[in-house]
Every structure is written in structure tokens, then in C-alpha cells.
Design a protein around this motif. Structure first.
Motif, PDB file in Angstrom:
ATOM      1  N   TYR A   1       0.862  -1.176   0.000  1.00  0.00           N
ATOM      2  CA  TYR A   1       0.000   0.000   0.000  1.00  0.00           C
ATOM      3  C   TYR A   1       0.902   1.231   0.000  1.00  0.00           C
ATOM      4  O   TYR A   1       2.071   1.173   0.418  1.00  0.00           O
ATOM      5  N   TYR A   2       0.356   2.332  -0.460  1.00  0.00           N
ATOM      6  CA  TYR A   2       1.157   3.557  -0.573  1.00  0.00           C
ATOM      7  C   TYR A   2       0.932   4.439   0.650  1.00  0.00           C
ATOM      8  O   TYR A   2      -0.189   4.790   0.989  1.00  0.00           O
ATOM      9  N   ASP A   3       2.050   4.754   1.349  1.00  0.00           N
ATOM     10  CA  ASP A   3       2.010   5.640   2.510  1.00  0.00           C
ATOM     11  C   ASP A   3       2.234   7.072   2.024  1.00  0.00           C
ATOM     12  O   ASP A   3       3.353   7.441   1.626  1.00  0.00           O
ATOM     13  N   HIS A   4       1.174   7.900   2.042  1.00  0.00           N
ATOM     14  CA  HIS A   4       1.267   9.248   1.504  1.00  0.00           C
ATOM     15  C   HIS A   4       2.176  10.146   2.337  1.00  0.00           C
ATOM     16  O   HIS A   4       2.771  11.103   1.808  1.00  0.00           O
ATOM     17  N   GLU A   5       2.290   9.879   3.626  1.00  0.00           N
ATOM     18  CA  GLU A   5       3.136  10.722   4.472  1.00  0.00           C
ATOM     19  C   GLU A   5       4.608  10.512   4.163  1.00  0.00           C
ATOM     20  O   GLU A   5       5.386  11.452   4.037  1.00  0.00           O
TER      21      GLU A   5
ATOM     22  N   LYS B   1       5.647   8.844   1.513  1.00  0.00           N
ATOM     23  CA  LYS B   1       5.783   8.687   0.065  1.00  0.00           C
ATOM     24  C   LYS B   1       6.564   7.414  -0.281  1.00  0.00           C
ATOM     25  O   LYS B   1       7.419   7.386  -1.165  1.00  0.00           O
TER      26      LYS B   1
ATOM     27  N   THR C   1       6.203   2.902  -0.478  1.00  0.00           N
ATOM     28  CA  THR C   1       5.338   1.719  -0.498  1.00  0.00           C
ATOM     29  C   THR C   1       5.597   0.894   0.754  1.00  0.00           C
ATOM     30  O   THR C   1       6.749   0.573   1.075  1.00  0.00           O
TER      31      THR C   1
END
Length: 372
Positions: free
Chosen positions: A76-80, A82, A84
Motif C-alpha cells: 500500500y502507498y504511505d502518503h506521508e 511517500k 510503499t
């Protein structure tokens, strides 16, 4: 490739793993273990029982049924950050407060694309970002090509990091460590006691091009068939489909004789003067009786079980049947009491044995002969 280590019985393998677990818990030895052995010799049962003994959560991964992402998890992509990240799969232990046993079954049959993830677990105790807690005990198992199983060669990089155990089935160990404690059907126990060579016949079946062989696992299935199916004709078909036609024919002759001549319940409930005529007249019948008595032992049955077991020793005196004079009755009685005592100690019945006159007489006789 030959597994050049010593052969061990299933019971011995369990003792080794138990000691390995204690060493890991003490911080003295952290490693991965590999159980080699033919199909059905009891590898899975060894590990499952070990987990139960240790109060550990048991994770059973069949490597032929999973993909590499099943071990690494889903991204999953961790936006904080940036970056994976990876969700940890539920099949990997993650509780540092409760011991766990991670069992990687069918390791030698795992497809090559799965090897990097599996090797990471066995070599480094991690796969991707997922690290195993220190309280996880790691065991793998598999068959070899010569066992008639689908298998790949194990690379030296992996082999060098494992402690290898070659598990071989032996009748005495199987009876004592597995069959008796689980009270398998007396006919199965008596038959294997008389024919230990038929406990495991995989090599012979492969040499003769036969699909069906006997294994400890198949005899466990026969035991369940004997207890569940009452129709004799249907039972014979099922047993033949489990251990092969020739072995089934021999076994069913013994089973039919035992069924006709052995009634543990009737012996236990009979008056003392009536019991002597209720004993079976064949060796396999007496073996079945002994195993049946051990299985029936409990707080409410200890006294009659001891009475009936002790009576075996003097059958040649109280019965006119010439066959009893040729039987090793003393050895049969000793064998029966040894098993019964072990089971009795597990149930807290030591005083029932020590305080019983028949057992006291048996023990005194053995002591006088220098056997105690």
C-alpha cells in the motif's frame, strides 16, 4: 540428493525438537529445523503435538498452496512517507508475548519462484519488512524424490543453515508414542504389534509399482474406519483402499478374529470366577485385549483393568487350552502393565496400582526374578 544424517523415530525427533525449543528459549540456540521423511510417517503430527505441549500458537503453511505475496503481504502507498509499505500477512506470527510455532510444510515441493521468500524466513527469520519475534520456533518438512513425491533439490545455501532430522517410522515407537496414547482401534494395534514390518511399506510399494502403501497415517485412517463403519463388507473395501488389497486381507482376518473373541467391556463387567473363560485364545487376540484394557483404564475402571491384566499371566494354569502353554504370557502381562502404568500415572492412578493385591503380587514376582 541423499540426506546424510542419522535416522530417528518420530518420538525421538520430538524429543530433539523439544530440547531445541528449550535452548532457543534460553537464548543459547536459534536456528531452523528440517524434518525429512516419507509421506505419512508423522512429521506434521510431531510438530503439531510439540506446539500443543509448549502452549504455542500453531501456524501451518502448506508451501505448495501459496504464492510469494502470501508471505510478503500486500503493498500500500504511505502518503506521508511517500513510500510503499507492506501489510503483514496473517499467516506470519507477530505476537511477542505468546510463543508460536511456524511450520513450513512441503518445503521440498515448493515451486522455485517461492524459494526467495521461504529462504528469507528460514535463514534470516524475516521476509521483506516482516521480522519474526524471538519466541517463534521454525520447523520445515518435506519429502524426497526417491519417496515417490514431487520434490526439488535443496540448495546448499539453505541446507547449511538448517538442522536436519531424517524421520523413519518404527512400530515400537509408533505404538508407544502415538497409537496407544490416542487409543487407536485395538485390532490395528494388535496387528502392527504382530506385523511391525507392515507399518510402513512405501519403498516396497514403489519397487513393485503399487500406488497404495502402508504408513502410520494410513493405519490411523484404518483405525477410524474400524470404529465408524459397522458393515463388514464395506469396511473391507475401505481398508483395502487405504492400505492395499493384500495387507487388508491379512489385517481383516485378524480383525474379524479379534472382533469375535475379544470383548473388553464384557471382561471388565464379568464376575471374577467368570472371567477366565472369556480371554481370547490367540496371540493377536491377547494383544488386542491388552491394548483395549489400556484404552479403557480410568478412575472407575482401574480395579477391574488390573484384575483382567494380571489374569493373563496365569492363563496356562487356569485354562486347559494347549495353546496358552506355548504363549509368552509373562511377557504379555509385563508389556500390558508397563503401558497401563504409564497411562495410569498420567491420570493420577498410581495408588490404584500400588494398592491392588493383583498388581502387588505381579510386582513381587518380578522383583524375586530380578526384573525390578
Amino acid at each position: 540428493m541423499t540426506v546424510n544424517t542419522v535416522d530417528v523415530s518420530a518420538g525421538r525427533a520430538q524429543q530433539v525438537l523439544r530440547e531445541g525449543w528449550a535452548a532457543q528459549r534460553a537464548g543459547a540456540l536459534t536456528t531452523s529445523w528440517m524434518l525429512h521423511g516419507r509421506p505419512g510417517v508423522g512429521k506434521t503430527e510431531i510438530v503439531r503435538q510439540l506446539a500443543a505441549e509448549q502452549g504455542a500458537r500453531f501456524y501451518d503453511l502448506r508451501l505448495t498452496t501459496i504464492e510469494s505475496q502470501d508471505l510478503r503481504g500486500l503493498p500500500y502507498y504511505d502518503h506521508e512517507t511517500k513510500k510503499t509499505q507492506w501489510y503483514r500477512p496473517e499467516d506470519l506470527p507477530d505476537d511477542p508475548d505468546r510463543p508460536s510455532l511456524l511450520f513450513l510444510d512441503e518445503l521440498t515441493a515448493a515451486p522455485p519462484h517461492l524459494h526467495p521468500a521461504v529462504y528469507g524466513l528460514l535463514l534470516e527469520r524475516r521476509v521483506g519488512p516482516h521480522i519474526l519475534p524471538d519466541n517463534v520456533f521454525l520447523v520445515a518438512a518435506g519429502n524426497m524424490v526417491e519417496d515417490g513425491a514431487v520434490a526439488y533439490e535443496m540448495g546448499t545455501a539453505l541446507s547449511d543453515r538448517l538442522i536436519h532430522l531424517q524421520v523413519r517410522a518404527t512400530a515400537s515407537d509408533w505404538l508407544e508414542s502415538y497409537a496407544v496414547p490416542r487409543t487407536l482401534h485395538p485390532a490395528v494395534l494388535a496387528f502392527i504389534r504382530m506385523r511391525p514390518d507392515l507399518l510402513e511399506t512405501t519403498a516396497e510399494a514403489l519397487d513393485r509399482g503399487l500406488m497404495i502403501s502402508t504408513t502410520p497415517r494410513s493405519w490411523d485412517r484404518v483405525s477410524r474406519i474400524m470404529g465408524a463403519v459397522q458393515d463388514r463388507a464395506l469396511r473391507r473395501i475401505m481398508v483395502a483402499g487405504t492400505v492395499g488389497e493384500a495387507v487388508a486381507a491379512e489385517f481383516m482376518l485378524v480383525a474379524d478374529d479379534i472382533e469375535a473373541s475379544v470383548s473388553v467391556e464384557r471382561l471388565l463387567n464379568a464376575a471374577p470366577h467368570e472371567r477366565i473363560m472369556l480371554y481370547p485364545e490367540s496371540m493377536h487376540g491377547l494383544h488386542a485385549l491388552i491394548y483395549g484394557l489400556v484404552g479403557a483404564l480410568g478412575p472407575t475402571t482401574a480395579v477391574p483393568v488390573i484384575d483382567v491384566m494380571a489374569g493373563i499371566r496365569t492363563l496356562d494354569v487356569h485354562r486347559s487350552d494347549a495353546s496358552f502353554a506355548r504363549m509368552p504370557l509373562a511377557e504379555l502381562c509385563t508389556h500390558g502393565f508397563e503401558m497401563a502404568i504409564r497411562r495410569g500415572l498420567e491420570q493420577g492412578l498410581a495408588e490404584d496400582f500400588l494398592g491392588h493385591p493383583a498388581y502387588a503380587a505381579y510386582a513381587s514376582e518380578r522383583q524375586a526374578m530380578g526384573l525390578e
